[in-house]
Design a protein around this motif. Structure first.
Motif, PDB file in Angstrom:
ATOM      1  N   ARG A  21      41.677 -17.322  40.506  1.00 56.11           N
ATOM      2  CA  ARG A  21      41.849 -17.126  41.948  1.00 56.11           C
ATOM      3  C   ARG A  21      41.607 -18.429  42.714  1.00 56.11           C
ATOM      4  NH1 ARG A  21      43.198 -12.229  43.052  1.00 56.11           N
ATOM      5  NH2 ARG A  21      42.437 -10.433  41.855  1.00 56.11           N
ATOM      6  N   SER A  22      40.677 -19.234  42.244  1.00 53.67           N
ATOM      7  CA  SER A  22      40.435 -20.513  42.918  1.00 53.67           C
ATOM      8  C   SER A  22      41.652 -21.428  42.807  1.00 53.67           C
ATOM      9  CB  SER A  22      39.198 -21.198  42.341  1.00 53.67           C
ATOM     10  OG  SER A  22      39.422 -21.683  41.028  1.00 53.67           O
ATOM     11  N   ALA A  23      42.357 -21.359  41.680  1.00 56.02           N
ATOM     12  CA  ALA A  23      43.571 -22.160  41.526  1.00 56.02           C
ATOM     13  C   ALA A  23      44.659 -21.689  42.491  1.00 56.02           C
ATOM     14  CB  ALA A  23      44.065 -22.091  40.087  1.00 56.02           C
ATOM     15  N   LEU A  24      44.801 -20.376  42.645  1.00 53.24           N
ATOM     16  CA  LEU A  24      45.778 -19.847  43.604  1.00 53.24           C
ATOM     17  C   LEU A  24      45.391 -20.229  45.030  1.00 53.24           C
ATOM     18  CD1 LEU A  24      46.443 -16.256  42.205  1.00 53.24           C
ATOM     19  CD2 LEU A  24      48.034 -18.187  42.177  1.00 53.24           C
ATOM     20  N   SER A  25      44.107 -20.180  45.332  1.00 50.31           N
ATOM     21  CA  SER A  25      43.641 -20.495  46.679  1.00 50.31           C
ATOM     22  C   SER A  25      43.843 -21.966  47.031  1.00 50.31           C
ATOM     23  CB  SER A  25      42.159 -20.133  46.824  1.00 50.31           C
ATOM     24  OG  SER A  25      41.954 -18.748  46.659  1.00 50.31           O
ATOM     25  N   ALA A  26      43.993 -22.808  46.022  1.00 53.92           N
ATOM     26  CA  ALA A  26      44.193 -24.240  46.278  1.00 53.92           C
ATOM     27  C   ALA A  26      45.588 -24.544  46.797  1.00 53.92           C
ATOM     28  CB  ALA A  26      43.929 -25.032  45.002  1.00 53.92           C
ATOM     29  N   ILE A  27      46.522 -23.586  46.660  1.00 56.69           N
ATOM     30  CA  ILE A  27      47.895 -23.797  47.122  1.00 56.69           C
ATOM     31  C   ILE A  27      47.929 -23.731  48.649  1.00 56.69           C
ATOM     32  CG2 ILE A  27      50.236 -22.862  47.099  1.00 56.69           C
ATOM     33  CD1 ILE A  27      49.566 -21.723  44.288  1.00 56.69           C
ATOM     34  N   ARG A  28      48.458 -24.791  49.251  1.00 57.57           N
ATOM     35  CA  ARG A  28      48.551 -24.886  50.712  1.00 57.57           C
ATOM     36  C   ARG A  28      49.915 -25.443  51.060  1.00 57.57           C
ATOM     37  NH1 ARG A  28      43.348 -28.283  50.645  1.00 57.57           N
ATOM     38  NH2 ARG A  28      44.832 -29.954  51.144  1.00 57.57           N
ATOM     39  N   PRO A  29      50.325 -25.352  52.332  1.00 62.20           N
ATOM     40  CA  PRO A  29      51.642 -25.896  52.713  1.00 62.20           C
ATOM     41  C   PRO A  29      51.810 -27.369  52.372  1.00 62.20           C
ATOM     42  CG  PRO A  29      50.815 -24.467  54.440  1.00 62.20           C
ATOM     43  CD  PRO A  29      49.691 -24.617  53.443  1.00 62.20           C
ATOM     44  N   ASP A  30      50.714 -28.137  52.387  1.00 64.38           N
ATOM     45  CA  ASP A  30      50.805 -29.563  52.065  1.00 64.38           C
ATOM     46  C   ASP A  30      50.420 -29.878  50.628  1.00 64.38           C
ATOM     47  OD1 ASP A  30      48.146 -28.901  52.400  1.00 64.38           O
ATOM     48  OD2 ASP A  30      47.590 -30.845  53.260  1.00 64.38           O
ATOM     49  N   ARG A  31      50.175 -28.821  49.841  1.00 64.34           N
ATOM     50  CA  ARG A  31      49.781 -29.023  48.442  1.00 64.34           C
ATOM     51  C   ARG A  31      50.229 -27.796  47.660  1.00 64.34           C
ATOM     52  NH1 ARG A  31      43.546 -30.239  47.190  1.00 64.34           N
ATOM     53  NH2 ARG A  31      43.391 -27.996  47.504  1.00 64.34           N
ATOM     54  N   ARG A  32      51.484 -27.808  47.221  1.00 61.41           N
ATOM     55  CA  ARG A  32      52.110 -26.610  46.664  1.00 61.41           C
ATOM     56  C   ARG A  32      52.245 -26.594  45.144  1.00 61.41           C
ATOM     57  NH1 ARG A  32      54.877 -23.622  50.532  1.00 61.41           N
ATOM     58  NH2 ARG A  32      55.136 -24.610  52.570  1.00 61.41           N
ATOM     59  N   ALA A  33      52.178 -27.740  44.509  1.00 59.22           N
ATOM     60  CA  ALA A  33      52.569 -27.829  43.100  1.00 59.22           C
ATOM     61  C   ALA A  33      51.516 -27.250  42.159  1.00 59.22           C
ATOM     62  CB  ALA A  33      52.850 -29.278  42.721  1.00 59.22           C
ATOM     63  N   ALA A  34      51.978 -26.390  41.259  1.00 54.73           N
ATOM     64  CA  ALA A  34      51.158 -25.875  40.162  1.00 54.73           C
ATOM     65  C   ALA A  34      51.792 -26.361  38.868  1.00 54.73           C
ATOM     66  CB  ALA A  34      51.095 -24.355  40.193  1.00 54.73           C
ATOM     67  N   ALA A  35      51.111 -27.268  38.176  1.00 53.66           N
ATOM     68  CA  ALA A  35      51.632 -27.835  36.932  1.00 53.66           C
ATOM     69  C   ALA A  35      51.132 -27.008  35.759  1.00 53.66           C
ATOM     70  CB  ALA A  35      51.188 -29.288  36.785  1.00 53.66           C
ATOM     71  N   CYS A  36      52.063 -26.618  34.879  1.00 54.72           N
ATOM     72  CA  CYS A  36      51.686 -25.770  33.747  1.00 54.72           C
ATOM     73  C   CYS A  36      52.351 -26.271  32.473  1.00 54.72           C
ATOM     74  CB  CYS A  36      52.095 -24.318  34.014  1.00 54.72           C
ATOM     75  SG  CYS A  36      51.504 -23.139  32.777  1.00 54.72           S
ATOM     76  N   ASP A  37      51.542 -26.581  31.494  1.00 52.61           N
ATOM     77  CA  ASP A  37      52.042 -26.916  30.164  1.00 52.61           C
ATOM     78  C   ASP A  37      52.608 -25.647  29.519  1.00 52.61           C
ATOM     79  OD1 ASP A  37      52.370 -28.486  27.786  1.00 52.61           O
ATOM     80  OD2 ASP A  37      50.540 -27.598  26.988  1.00 52.61           O
ATOM     81  N   LEU A  38      53.311 -25.803  28.407  1.00 50.43           N
ATOM     82  CA  LEU A  38      53.902 -24.643  27.741  1.00 50.43           C
ATOM     83  C   LEU A  38      53.176 -24.280  26.447  1.00 50.43           C
ATOM     84  CD1 LEU A  38      57.728 -25.181  28.360  1.00 50.43           C
ATOM     85  CD2 LEU A  38      56.092 -23.753  29.612  1.00 50.43           C
TER      86      LEU A  38
END
Length: 249
Positions: A21-38
């Motif tokens: 949830r903290s990772a989701l909460s970090a998403i903001r209009p000026d900080r949108r990118a979620a980097a995910c390895d496979l």
């Protein structure tokens, strides 16, 4: 600091939902990118590895290998898989060069990577990233020749597919390109293009690099498996087992 912890012992299930949830909460209009390895982060490649062992077993007429399932794949070391299939040490030593060559010819191909399955909860979590206004960047050490099989595994797993700016798949150009160097190139691209909200990877080397490059991001380690290089996860980087969140928590 203790190094070389067994896979899965750093993460604590009781803290997982809070971390996600903290990772989701970090998403903001000026900080949108979620980097995910496979591999070993969003996807499980053990079915791919097991298929390769089964086909080698069929070629050699060994029923122990022909029946290899994903549960026999415990680490990246083929010797461990062969032990779990019931082979004795002299037998392993005798076939190891041949099965390694057989494995290398197949593992890094679209035909085989389509066997991959989702890490638990990954598809739902990635959709939550988009719902929160984020962008998904699949940043992987896979090479461009694996794109078709990777996308097929995405479809089977219910992952968001690459589409414009919202969802992107970053593959290294060639199989021979070094994974660590490719991730460094990706980090440099990210610094120039996007502000990173959160990042997920199973390799300690890579999560530590994310933490250095993006100190304001929520960087999360997937405590699944890794290359066993003698690198400890940064103490400020939390670990999780998978992407399952407790409902309502």
């Amino acid at each position: 600091m203790v190094t070389g912890l067994p896979f899965g012992t750093r993460a604590q299930r009781a803290h997982q939902t809070r971390i996600l949830r903290s990772a989701l909460s970090a998403i903001r209009p000026d900080r949108r990118a979620a980097a995910c390895d496979l591999d070993s982060t969003g996807l499980v490649n053990k079915p791919r590895q097991a298929r390769i062992v089964r086909e080698f077993g069929q070629l050699r007429g060994d029923p122990r290998l022909e029946s290899c399932g994903p549960e026999a794949v415990k680490t990246w070391d083929l010797r461990d898989t062969l032990r779990h299939c019931g082979l004795a040490e002299p037998e392993i030593a005798a076939i190891l060069p041949d099965i390694r060559a057989f494995w290398l010819d197949r593992f890094f191909t679209s035909e085989y990577c389509k066997e991959d399955t989702s890490v638990a909860g990954a598809g739902d979590y990635l959709r939550n990233v988009l719902a929160a206004g984020g962008e998904i960047l699949y940043i992987t050490g896979r090479h461009a020749g694996m794109e078709a099989g990777t996308l097929e595994s995405f479809r089977k797993a219910g992952f968001p597919l690459p589409q414009g700016e919202r969802v992107q798949l970053w593959l290294k150009p060639a199989l021979a390109d070094d994974d660590d160097r490719w991730k460094e190139i990706c980090h440099a691209r990210l610094l120039g293009l996007r502000a990173v909200a959160c990042a997920f990877d199973n390799e300690p080397t890579h999560v530590n690099a994310y933490k250095r490059s993006f100190p304001g991001a929520v960087v999360v380690h997937l405590d699944t498996d890794h290359s066993r290089r003698p690198v400890e996860v940064h103490p400020d980087v939390p670990s999780i087992h998978d992407f399952v969140m407790e409902p309502g928590a």
